[in-house]
Design a protein around this motif. Sequence first.
Motif, PDB file in Angstrom:
ATOM      1  N   PRO A 104       0.397  11.867   1.423  1.00 39.48           N
ATOM      2  CA  PRO A 104      -0.133  11.859   0.054  1.00 39.48           C
ATOM      3  C   PRO A 104       1.009  11.721  -0.952  1.00 39.48           C
ATOM      4  CG  PRO A 104      -1.119  13.628   1.337  1.00 39.48           C
ATOM      5  CD  PRO A 104      -0.002  13.074   2.176  1.00 39.48           C
ATOM      6  N   ASP A 105       0.832  10.833  -1.900  1.00 39.97           N
ATOM      7  CA  ASP A 105       1.821  10.596  -2.966  1.00 39.97           C
ATOM      8  C   ASP A 105       3.136  10.015  -2.450  1.00 39.97           C
ATOM      9  OD1 ASP A 105       0.045  11.582  -4.897  1.00 39.97           O
ATOM     10  OD2 ASP A 105       0.724  13.637  -4.575  1.00 39.97           O
ATOM     11  N   GLY A 106       3.176   9.601  -1.186  1.00 39.08           N
ATOM     12  CA  GLY A 106       4.389   8.976  -0.667  1.00 39.08           C
ATOM     13  C   GLY A 106       4.437   7.496  -1.003  1.00 39.08           C
ATOM     14  N   PRO A 107       5.588   6.856  -0.832  1.00 39.74           N
ATOM     15  CA  PRO A 107       5.688   5.412  -1.102  1.00 39.74           C
ATOM     16  C   PRO A 107       4.919   4.603  -0.070  1.00 39.74           C
ATOM     17  CG  PRO A 107       7.704   6.203  -0.080  1.00 39.74           C
ATOM     18  CD  PRO A 107       6.870   7.425  -0.352  1.00 39.74           C
ATOM     19  N   LEU A 108       4.536   3.404  -0.445  1.00 40.28           N
ATOM     20  CA  LEU A 108       3.887   2.505   0.508  1.00 40.28           C
ATOM     21  C   LEU A 108       4.927   2.027   1.517  1.00 40.28           C
ATOM     22  CD1 LEU A 108       1.665   0.400  -1.936  1.00 40.28           C
ATOM     23  CD2 LEU A 108       0.907   2.175  -0.343  1.00 40.28           C
ATOM     24  N   PRO A 109       4.667   2.203   2.816  1.00 44.70           N
ATOM     25  CA  PRO A 109       5.684   1.916   3.835  1.00 44.70           C
ATOM     26  C   PRO A 109       5.740   0.441   4.234  1.00 44.70           C
ATOM     27  CG  PRO A 109       3.742   2.819   4.890  1.00 44.70           C
ATOM     28  CD  PRO A 109       3.453   2.803   3.406  1.00 44.70           C
ATOM     29  N   PHE A 110       5.914  -0.417   3.224  1.00 46.48           N
ATOM     30  CA  PHE A 110       5.936  -1.859   3.476  1.00 46.48           C
ATOM     31  C   PHE A 110       7.090  -2.479   2.687  1.00 46.48           C
ATOM     32  CE2 PHE A 110       1.468  -0.387   3.391  1.00 46.48           C
ATOM     33  CZ  PHE A 110       1.180  -0.525   4.746  1.00 46.48           C
ATOM     34  N   ARG A 111       7.546  -3.631   3.166  1.00 46.39           N
ATOM     35  CA  ARG A 111       8.623  -4.332   2.477  1.00 46.39           C
ATOM     36  C   ARG A 111       8.134  -4.897   1.140  1.00 46.39           C
ATOM     37  NH1 ARG A 111      11.206  -7.917   7.473  1.00 46.39           N
ATOM     38  NH2 ARG A 111      11.942  -6.137   8.726  1.00 46.39           N
ATOM     39  N   ASP A 112       9.091  -5.196   0.291  1.00 42.38           N
ATOM     40  CA  ASP A 112       8.776  -5.831  -0.981  1.00 42.38           C
ATOM     41  C   ASP A 112       8.044  -7.150  -0.735  1.00 42.38           C
ATOM     42  OD1 ASP A 112      10.284  -3.742  -1.893  1.00 42.38           O
ATOM     43  OD2 ASP A 112      11.852  -4.970  -2.831  1.00 42.38           O
ATOM     44  N   ALA A 113       7.100  -7.448  -1.624  1.00 42.38           N
ATOM     45  CA  ALA A 113       6.417  -8.749  -1.625  1.00 42.38           C
ATOM     46  C   ALA A 113       5.771  -9.079  -0.282  1.00 42.38           C
ATOM     47  CB  ALA A 113       7.381  -9.848  -2.050  1.00 42.38           C
ATOM     48  N   THR A 114       5.129  -8.102   0.343  1.00 44.78           N
ATOM     49  CA  THR A 114       4.483  -8.312   1.635  1.00 44.78           C
ATOM     50  C   THR A 114       3.090  -8.910   1.513  1.00 44.78           C
ATOM     51  OG1 THR A 114       5.711  -6.498   2.674  1.00 44.78           O
ATOM     52  CG2 THR A 114       3.658  -7.140   3.733  1.00 44.78           C
ATOM     53  N   PHE A 115       2.359  -8.557   0.463  1.00 48.30           N
ATOM     54  CA  PHE A 115       0.935  -8.890   0.381  1.00 48.30           C
ATOM     55  C   PHE A 115       0.640  -9.767  -0.831  1.00 48.30           C
ATOM     56  CE2 PHE A 115       1.386  -4.656   2.282  1.00 48.30           C
ATOM     57  CZ  PHE A 115       0.792  -4.878   3.524  1.00 48.30           C
ATOM     58  N   ASP A 116      -0.287 -10.696  -0.645  1.00 46.27           N
ATOM     59  CA  ASP A 116      -0.764 -11.448  -1.808  1.00 46.27           C
ATOM     60  C   ASP A 116      -2.044 -10.833  -2.382  1.00 46.27           C
ATOM     61  OD1 ASP A 116      -2.064 -12.245   0.505  1.00 46.27           O
ATOM     62  OD2 ASP A 116      -2.189 -14.346  -0.043  1.00 46.27           O
ATOM     63  N   LEU A 117      -2.576  -9.785  -1.727  1.00 49.70           N
ATOM     64  CA  LEU A 117      -3.741  -9.077  -2.253  1.00 49.70           C
ATOM     65  C   LEU A 117      -3.639  -7.599  -1.865  1.00 49.70           C
ATOM     66  CD1 LEU A 117      -6.609  -9.055  -3.559  1.00 49.70           C
ATOM     67  CD2 LEU A 117      -7.521  -9.484  -1.264  1.00 49.70           C
ATOM     68  N   VAL A 118      -3.804  -6.731  -2.869  1.00 48.21           N
ATOM     69  CA  VAL A 118      -3.923  -5.290  -2.643  1.00 48.21           C
ATOM     70  C   VAL A 118      -5.214  -4.832  -3.301  1.00 48.21           C
ATOM     71  CG1 VAL A 118      -2.924  -2.998  -3.039  1.00 48.21           C
ATOM     72  CG2 VAL A 118      -1.419  -4.953  -2.565  1.00 48.21           C
ATOM     73  N   VAL A 119      -6.031  -4.080  -2.555  1.00 50.05           N
ATOM     74  CA  VAL A 119      -7.288  -3.572  -3.101  1.00 50.05           C
ATOM     75  C   VAL A 119      -7.344  -2.061  -2.879  1.00 50.05           C
ATOM     76  CG1 VAL A 119      -8.493  -5.752  -2.656  1.00 50.05           C
ATOM     77  CG2 VAL A 119      -8.589  -3.922  -0.955  1.00 50.05           C
TER      78      VAL A 119
END
Length: 251
Positions: A104-119
Amino acid sequence: MNAAHDADELIAEAAAVPVDGWGFEWLAGRATEERPPWGYTRLVADRMARADAALDVDTGGGEVLAEVPRPPKLLTATEAWPPNVEVARRTLHRVGATVVAVAPDGPLPFRDATFDLVVSRHPVRTDWAQTARVLRPGGTFLSQQIGPGTMRELSEAILGPLPPPTARHPEQAVTAAEAAGLRVVDLRRATLRAEFFDVGAVVWFLRKVIWTVPGFTVDRYRDQLRDLHRRIADGPFVAHAQRFLIEATRP
């Protein structure tokens, strides 16, 4: 059977039912809530059909993603509540989504510019900086969020009069999105009527939607629940949910 015993039986029943996932099927015939006019699930499906890599933040039990008819090549979801993680993994296996447990409240564990859509539907909190970071340039963030003072009538029936809400205003979301470098392209609001037909439905809802009455337990609020039971004898208890849709792009 007297009214207090009747109330206690309904309360006990609802207190024993699991509330894992983010589905509300248990309330069928016991409560209703209007749907937002924009059709979030349909909008998500439309965006997913045009995406190569997508992320669903706070997926719950994966209920929205499971309805996507044409998932992208890379489909990932995050969930912070441990009981929901396994529910989501079972639900989303058929659409090929990877479910990642996060803090909870942690950073998203993905590299920069990974997704073209976040929902994200009904996120606990939107980390706008993290959202902007994982979006590709030209990418889109689409979210249906809880508005200010949602279900206030129900909150006050349990807690008593409350001060005006200071959080979850759509304008605050717009300011935060723009501060993170995103451009807001759509913002819509809706007030939705909800009806509860028995106190068991109220108990189950409060156990599941925990921000309505923070720290809710049956034992702590049994007197208020019995009072609600008496009120519902004269007709459904009516409250109003607040929702807003926000869509933003990363330039």
